[in-house]
Structure formats: structure tokens, C-alpha cells
Design an enzyme around this catalytic site. Structure first.
Site, mmCIF file in Angstrom:
data_model
loop_
_atom_site.group_PDB
_atom_site.id
_atom_site.type_symbol
_atom_site.label_atom_id
_atom_site.label_comp_id
_atom_site.label_asym_id
_atom_site.label_seq_id
_atom_site.Cartn_x
_atom_site.Cartn_y
_atom_site.Cartn_z
ATOM 1 C CE LYS A 190 -3.119 -2.420 3.156
ATOM 2 N NZ LYS A 190 -3.260 -2.645 4.593
ATOM 3 N N GLY A 191 2.124 1.081 0.389
ATOM 4 C CA GLY A 191 2.981 2.224 0.688
ATOM 5 C C GLY A 191 3.143 3.254 -0.413
ATOM 6 C CD GLU A 240 8.134 -0.539 -2.705
ATOM 7 O OE1 GLU A 240 7.001 -0.038 -2.554
ATOM 8 O OE2 GLU A 240 8.437 -1.678 -2.324
ATOM 9 C CG ASP A 241 6.847 2.367 0.313
ATOM 10 O OD1 ASP A 241 7.584 1.498 -0.184
ATOM 11 O OD2 ASP A 241 6.171 2.158 1.340
ATOM 12 C CG ASP A 286 14.905 -1.440 4.152
ATOM 13 O OD1 ASP A 286 15.446 -0.441 4.634
ATOM 14 O OD2 ASP A 286 14.789 -2.511 4.779
ATOM 15 C CE LYS A 329 15.054 3.346 5.750
ATOM 16 N NZ LYS A 329 14.418 2.401 6.719
ATOM 17 C CG PHE A 375 10.821 2.510 10.348
ATOM 18 C CD1 PHE A 375 10.986 1.419 9.500
ATOM 19 C CD2 PHE A 375 9.533 2.922 10.650
ATOM 20 C CE1 PHE A 375 9.896 0.757 8.969
ATOM 21 C CE2 PHE A 375 8.428 2.262 10.122
ATOM 22 C CZ PHE A 375 8.615 1.183 9.286
ATOM 23 C CG ASP A 406 3.051 0.776 7.315
ATOM 24 O OD1 ASP A 406 3.866 0.660 6.378
ATOM 25 O OD2 ASP A 406 2.788 -0.136 8.108
ATOM 26 N NE ARG A 436 -0.457 1.783 4.969
ATOM 27 C CZ ARG A 436 0.576 1.014 4.655
ATOM 28 N NH1 ARG A 436 1.571 1.504 3.964
ATOM 29 N NH2 ARG A 436 0.621 -0.246 5.029
HETATM 30 P P1 XMP Z 1 12.747 -4.341 1.035
HETATM 31 O O1 XMP Z 1 13.600 -4.605 2.252
HETATM 32 O O2 XMP Z 1 12.261 -5.614 0.427
HETATM 33 O O3 XMP Z 1 11.466 -3.706 1.666
HETATM 34 O O4 XMP Z 1 13.414 -3.394 0.084
HETATM 35 C C1 XMP Z 1 10.848 -2.612 1.174
HETATM 36 C C2 XMP Z 1 9.635 -2.419 2.031
HETATM 37 O O5 XMP Z 1 10.024 -2.319 3.410
HETATM 38 C C3 XMP Z 1 9.255 -1.376 4.066
HETATM 39 N N1 XMP Z 1 10.138 -0.353 4.640
HETATM 40 C C4 XMP Z 1 9.721 0.731 5.291
HETATM 41 N N2 XMP Z 1 8.484 1.153 5.570
HETATM 42 N N3 XMP Z 1 9.389 3.051 6.649
HETATM 43 C C5 XMP Z 1 8.324 2.310 6.266
HETATM 44 O O6 XMP Z 1 7.207 2.704 6.532
HETATM 45 C C6 XMP Z 1 10.677 2.693 6.400
HETATM 46 O O7 XMP Z 1 11.613 3.391 6.785
HETATM 47 C C7 XMP Z 1 10.849 1.454 5.679
HETATM 48 N N4 XMP Z 1 11.938 0.784 5.266
HETATM 49 C C8 XMP Z 1 11.459 -0.309 4.619
HETATM 50 C C9 XMP Z 1 8.329 -0.788 3.031
HETATM 51 O O8 XMP Z 1 7.072 -1.424 3.154
HETATM 52 C C10 XMP Z 1 8.941 -1.135 1.708
HETATM 53 O O9 XMP Z 1 7.990 -1.310 0.705
HETATM 54 MG MG MG Z 2 5.273 -0.855 5.107
#
Ligand code: XMP
Ligand code: MG
Length: 192
Positions: A44-45, A101-102, A105, A133, A156, A163, A169
Site C-alpha cells: 500500500k505504501g 515503490e515507496d 530498503d 536507503k 525508519f 506506515d 500513511r
Molecule cells: P525491502 O527490504 O524488500 O522492503 O526493500 C521494502 C519495504 O520495506 C518497508 N520499509 C519501510 N516502511 N518506513 C516504512 O514505513 C521505512 O523506513 C521502511 N523501510 C522499509 C516498506 O514497506 C517497503 O515497501
Molecule cells: Mg510498510
């Protein structure tokens, strides 16, 4: 009670986020001229970023949505990524897919989605992430985002779609929460 009391610091204001959507939207409009653009928002992000970004894209395109879940322990994502709600477009052949994507990570989620779209025969697959990141990237991850809104430290962040425990959100900016907001986190199935 207002959510604002939980915010420690604002990292990106509403105006800064709007400027990011404008910059990336015009770049994408130039790069995808005469292509067959299908924008895929990862739920949803990315919904708020998606809504702002697509209104800054001036070329014809289609949109779709996908939901990926991974087993989370609090704020850490694991490697087990699965698609829980698939695209409504069933045949991706001939489409130039842009994944929105939001936040990138570890990169495991988008590695998995990129692999799936490539295997299903998409013409091309690129990534547009609001936040990156890079410090957190997993060694096994090969994908690189073509479009990046901003780079963030290993903290974070919440708001503008992002979220904590499915909340925050709806904040119009991106920031970090006060430490006391985080209670004891249990392992949980989380939807991005
Ligand atoms: P990966 O590790 O697969 O994950 O790249 C990406 C997803 O991890 C969540 N994510 C966060 N969500 N604040 C958030 O609200 C953050 O700082 C954060 N870091 C990772 C997010 O759902 C993203 O789609
Ligand atoms: Mg999330």
C-alpha cells in the site's frame, strides 16, 4: 488525538514531496515517449506517491497495482517475499513496466517483482522509488532504481504512504516517530 504529537522530526515537507513528483514525472515523460508504459504501484505504501507521480506524467500510460508481502519482525523485512494480489493485466508481453515503490530498503521485494515481470515477458522493467536507503541493500540484490526521489539514512520513516503498524500513511509529509511510539514489536505478517 492528532498524530502530530508522535512525530520527532520532519524529513520531507509536502512541498518537497510535490517537487520530487514533478521532477520524476517529467523525466519519465521524456524517457517513455513512444513506449508502451505500464506503471505498477506496489501497495500500500506507494499509493500517495503514485497518485502525485502519475499526475505529473504527460504521456499516455496505463496503471496497475500489486501487493507483495513478506514476513516482518517489526521494522525488519525478511527475504520471503510473495505476491498476495497480482496485477489485473494478465499478459505483460509488450509492456514497458515501471514499478513505483515507496522505499527501497534491502531491495528484496523489488528484486522479486522485477524477476517475476521479466520472466513473464515484459518488454522492460525499471524502478522508480520515492526513497532509497542504499546502506541497507542486501548483497544478493542486483536491481538498481532508475528514478530515485531522495536518499535517506538508515532510519525508519513514516508518512506520505509509509506506515508504522499500518498507521501514519495519511500524514502529508515524511518524518520519524518519537522513540516512545515503538512498543514491543512481535513478528507479524505485513503488507507493504
Ligand atoms: P525491502 O527490504 O524488500 O522492503 O526493500 C521494502 C519495504 O520495506 C518497508 N520499509 C519501510 N516502511 N518506513 C516504512 O514505513 C521505512 O523506513 C521502511 N523501510 C522499509 C516498506 O514497506 C517497503 O515497501
Ligand atoms: Mg510498510
Amino acid at each position: 488525538m492528532s498524530m502530530l504529537k508522535d512525530i520527532q522530526k520532519v524529513f520531507f515537507s509536502k512541498e518537497e514531496l510535490e517537487a520530487i513528483a514533478r521532477r520524476l514525472g517529467s523525466q519519465i515523460s521524456r524517457d517513455y515517449e513512444n513506449r508502451n508504459l505500464l506503471i505498477v504501484s506496489v501497495l500500500k505504501g506507494s499509493v500517495i506517491f503514485m497518485a502525485d507521480l502519475m499526475r505529473n506524467i504527460t504521456i499516455p500510460c496505463k496503471i496497475d497495482f500489486i501487493t507483495a508481502s513478506s514476513y516482518h519482525a517489526g521494522t525488519e523485512s525478511s527475504g520471503n517475499v510473495s505476491v498476495t494480489d497480482d496485477l489485473s493485466v494478465k499478459d505483460v508481453h509488450g509492456y514497458d513496466i515501471l514499478i513505483v515503490e515507496d522505499i527501497l530498503d534491502t531491495g528484496r521485494t523489488l528484486q522479486k517483482l522485477s524477476d517475476i515481470f521479466a520472466r513473464k515477458g515484459a518488454n522492460s522493467v525499471t524502478i522508480c522509488t520515492l526513497l532509497d536507503k542504499p546502506e541497507r541493500r542486501d548483497k544478493s540484490v542486483k536491481i538498481k532504481p532508475t528514478y530515485i526521489g531522495a536518499t535517506v539514512e538508515n532510519e525508519f520513516v513514516v508518512g506520505y504512504g509509509l506506515d508504522y503498524d499500518q498507521k501514519y500513511r495519511n500524514l502529508p509529509f515524511i518524518g520519524i516517530l518519537k522513540p516512545e511510539v515503538y512498543d514491543n514489536t512481535n513478528a507479524q505478517e505485513e503488507t507493504h
